[in-house]
Write an enzyme that holds these catalytic residues in place. Structure first.
Site, PDB file in Angstrom:
ATOM      1  N   TYR A  65       0.858  -1.181   0.000  1.00 27.83           N
ATOM      2  CA  TYR A  65       0.000   0.000   0.000  1.00 27.83           C
ATOM      3  C   TYR A  65       0.896   1.233   0.000  1.00 27.83           C
ATOM      4  CZ  TYR A  65      -3.242   3.558   1.760  1.00 27.83           C
ATOM      5  OH  TYR A  65      -3.992   4.693   1.908  1.00 27.83           O
TER       6      TYR A  65
ATOM      7  N   GLU B 138      -3.776   7.491  -3.854  1.00 22.60           N
ATOM      8  CA  GLU B 138      -3.639   6.213  -3.147  1.00 22.60           C
ATOM      9  C   GLU B 138      -3.430   5.069  -4.131  1.00 22.60           C
ATOM     10  OE1 GLU B 138      -6.200   4.504   0.470  1.00 22.60           O
ATOM     11  OE2 GLU B 138      -7.093   4.030  -1.469  1.00 22.60           O
TER      12      GLU B 138
END
Ligand code: ADP
Ligand code: MG
Length: 411
Positions: free
Chosen positions: A132, A220
């Protein structure tokens, strides 16, 4: 403003961020053509909606209560998901047909889900590990924050809750920009080794550049993938922009998908109204964001529940006020309305005229409490009193909140 994954990837590609090749499609035929153009043997067909959790979500034709309950808990669902692997052109067609025009319910969409109007066909990537990585503004330090976790694929909120120590952070001073050493530090913290570290440094620098130059507020990548060959690729991309900087990015404005936005909010914005729909039943018409917040607070405090946040602004016209009133009454959940105006630049008589005009046009089927204070308050009150409208006047916010909560409870 939000954009779709495929749009975010097209921007990232421009900045040299590694993303898989792919094509957007609006029909099953286009999807098959896209897969043919890409070549290869494995494709991934991805629903494009402004919400995450698509992989674990589920396409529903009609409202499916059981599926919704599972999706709300973030559980994977049987049946067609919003992201599907296809091993043949027939499977690409099948996935595209299942998605297009249907509703996708995920943990993030709410029970009503979102209609899939566009899909994205990508080449299947050989995934060794999923990480991530996000770039966002840290208001506390006034710096840009790069946040990573070796646990990709999972939502970061979940990681933050269960194992906050797994989230690694690097703060970048925008006046000096991101140094390669900072990217390297983050890559090491995420457990990367060897040549992958260097690739990660290039990747993060490109990502930071895209974030800054595009005036993004959030970028993101979940998952960021390390491939079997040790390459780094953004497999998913979510990008949100600072609305106040959009005038500098006509290309981004062109990516706006109004079908994804709340229709009432879009309409409100056209009139310069700041409107956000909420799930309560007391409609609020207020001037000034601070006063709107305290109005919502006091309604809640008195046991009521606001149906919206609505700030008509400092210098709204009679038309804008009438528009605001119509937006509130158009919501079937609204069982009462509280108008709370502090006249400064905005004059109370203008508000009164706007309310009267709107009620004459759309009628009034729910209790209406009006509290006016400030500039031209006497004139405003007089206009309302002589209008023949069936409203409940109040002198203070406290009184007004009591009155509307009581009126709604009685109705
Ligand atoms: P969402 O976050 O909305 O569920 P993602 O784009 O993250 O959607 O996709 C969900 C999962 O699907 C990813 O975590 C990844 O495992 C897989 N996936 C997505 N795109 C690809 C691709 N091009 N190749 C292989 N797997 C993919
Ligand atoms: Mg994702």
């Amino acid at each position: 403003m939000k954009i779709h994954e495929y749009q975010a990837k097209s921007i990232l590609r421009r900045f040299g961020v590694a993303v898989p090749e792919g094509h957007a499609a609006k029909t099953p035929d286009e999807a098959v053509a896209a897969a043919e153009k890409l070549g290869g043997k494995i494709w991934v067909v991805k629903s494009q909606i402004h919400a995450g959790g698509r992989g674990k979500g589920r396409i529903v034709g009609e409202v499916d209560e059981a599926a919704i309950a599972l999706a709300a808990q973030g559980k994977p669902l049987a049946g067609p998901g919003g992201v599907r692997l296809a091993r043949s052109l027939d499977e690409v067609r099948e996935a595209a047909t299942a998605m297009l025009g249907n509703t996708l319910v995920t943990k993030q969409t709410g029970i009503e889900g979102k209609t899939v109007g566009t899909i994205y066909v990508e080449g299947g990537v050989d995934i060794a590990s999923e990480l991530y990585l996000a770039v966002l503004l840290d208001r506390g330090t006034g710096k840009v924050l790069l946040m990573g976790s070796a646990e990709g694929g999972t939502e970061i909120e979940e990681v933050a809750e269960k194992s906050p120590e797994a989230i690694k952070k690097v703060w970048v001073d925008v006046s000096t920009g991101m140094g390669a050493w900072q990217a390297r530090e983050l890559a090491f913290q995420l457990g990367m080794k060897g040549k992958t570290v260097n690739k990660a440094v290039g990747f993060m620098q490109a990502l930071y550049k895209a974030y800054m130059e595009m005036d993004a507020s959030m970028l993101e990548i979940n998952p960021l993938v390390i491939t079997g060959a040790g390459d780094i690729i953004a497999l998913d991309a979510k990008m949100t922009f600072d609305d106040n900087a959009l005038y500098r990015h006509k290309d981004v404005l062109g990516m706006r998908d109004l079908a994804e936005e709340d229709a009432t909010e879009v309409e409100a914005a056209e009139y310069g109204l700041n409107f956000i729909k909420l799930d309560g039943n007391i409609g609020c018409l207020v001037n000034g964001a601070g006063l709107a917040m305290s109005t919502m607070d006091i309604i809640q405090f008195k046991g009521g529940s606001p149906a919206n946040f609505l700030d008509v602004g400092g210098g709204a016209t009679q038309e804008a006020v009438a528009k605001a009133f119509r937006l509130i009454t158009a919501d079937p959940n609204v069982k009462g309305i509280l108008v709370n105006i502090f006249g400064g630049i905005m004059k109370c008589d203008v508000i009164a005229l706007g309310v009267i005009a709107a009620v004459k046009e759309v009628g009034l089927e729910v209790p209406l409490v009006v509290r006016l204070a400030g500039t031209n308050v006497e004139l405003g009150k007089e206009l309302l009193a002589n209008s023949g409208l069936n409203l409940i006047p109040a002198n203070t916010l406290d009184e007004a909140a009591d009155a509307i909560v009581a009126a709604v409870a009685k109705a």
